[in-house]
Design a protein around this motif. Structure first.
Motif, short mmCIF file in Angstrom:
data_model
loop_
_atom_site.label_atom_id
_atom_site.label_comp_id
_atom_site.label_asym_id
_atom_site.label_seq_id
_atom_site.Cartn_x
_atom_site.Cartn_y
_atom_site.Cartn_z
N UNK A 4 0.61 -0.77 -0.11
CA UNK A 4 0.15 0.06 -0.12
C UNK A 4 0.31 1.54 -0.02
N UNK A 5 1.09 2.16 -0.56
CA UNK A 5 1.56 3.84 -0.74
C UNK A 5 0.74 4.63 -0.19
N UNK A 38 -7.32 4.26 6.57
CA UNK A 38 -7.08 2.87 6.58
C UNK A 38 -7.08 1.70 7.53
N UNK A 39 -7.20 2.36 8.63
CA UNK A 39 -7.25 0.98 10.05
C UNK A 39 -8.84 0.19 9.59
N UNK A 40 -10.07 0.36 8.69
CA UNK A 40 -10.18 -0.41 7.95
C UNK A 40 -10.22 -1.17 6.79
N UNK A 41 -9.58 -0.83 5.87
CA UNK A 41 -9.33 -1.78 5.08
C UNK A 41 -7.92 -2.38 4.84
N UNK A 48 3.97 -1.50 7.69
CA UNK A 48 3.91 0.09 7.40
C UNK A 48 5.73 0.03 7.75
N UNK A 49 5.71 1.26 6.68
CA UNK A 49 7.42 2.12 7.16
C UNK A 49 6.80 3.61 6.52
N UNK A 159 2.50 -8.34 -5.02
CA UNK A 159 2.70 -6.79 -4.92
C UNK A 159 4.29 -6.11 -5.31
N UNK A 160 5.14 -6.47 -4.23
CA UNK A 160 6.71 -6.27 -4.72
C UNK A 160 7.14 -6.42 -6.05
#
Length: 191
Positions: A4-5, A38-41, A48-49, A159-160
């Motif tokens: 996720x970006x 975001x917390x919901x998704x 997380x970075x 994804x990476x």
């Protein structure tokens, strides 16, 4: 797990001001709204970075308060572009000639003596490569890829790899451009 970006909420800066590396807070209400969304998704246990910029840390901290399973790791390589002497100056004050010089060689020109887009991509790619290596280590047992671990991390690996291909394509496109490339061609090479 998925890549996720996410961009921070709008920073507390007047409209028309150039900022990048300057450490500005973000709008607090917008940060909390974004963290709630975001917390919901976001899936559980996501790595997380975040940039060390206060506006990014605000979002990471608000998200972690809502989702304790999502602590953030700070990585300076994720900082925004450094605009050098342009930082916190009005775009109108920077002047059209300076901006034209930057857009004429968007990938390689360091605006305000800061850093170029190519330099920024290089440091972000290094952070990305490190994340890929960490994922590979997670999927290894006794130095070999374990199929069950890989299956559990399949989405993250895909994804990476996809994001890595995008970064490589941008870097390759920039490197292949002649120095006198028109601005539109330079910008399109980053897509």
């Amino acid at each position: 797990m998925k890549l996720w970006l996410v961009r921070h909420a709008p920073p507390c800066v007047p409209a028309g001001v150039c900022y990048g590396r300057t450490d500005l807070p973000a709008e607090e209400a917008a940060t909390l709204d974004l963290a709630r969304s975001l917390a919901a998704q976001l899936p559980p246990g996501l790595a997380v970075r975040t940039s060390p910029a206060v506006r990014c840390r605000m979002l990471a901290d608000a998200l972690h308060a809502l989702r304790p399973d999502l602590p953030a790791t700070t990585d300076a390589r994720l900082h925004e572009l450094d605009f050098g002497a342009w930082e916190m100056r009005g775009w109108d004050d920077i002047g059209p000639q300076a901006i034209a010089a930057w857009t004429a060689d968007f990938a390689r020109h360091a605006p305000g003596g800061g850093e170029s887009v190519a330099q920024m991509l290089e440091r972000v790619a290094a952070a990305f490569d490190e994340a890929c290596a960490a994922l590979a280590r997670e999927c290894a047992v006794d130095g070999r890829v374990d199929s069950r671990s890989l299956d559990r991390q399949q989405v993250a690996a895909f994804e990476l790899a996809w994001a890595g291909a995008d970064l490589l394509a941008a870097e390759t496109g920039i490197a292949a451009l002649p120095a006198d490339s028109p601005p539109l061609r330079t910008a399109l090479s980053l897509l």
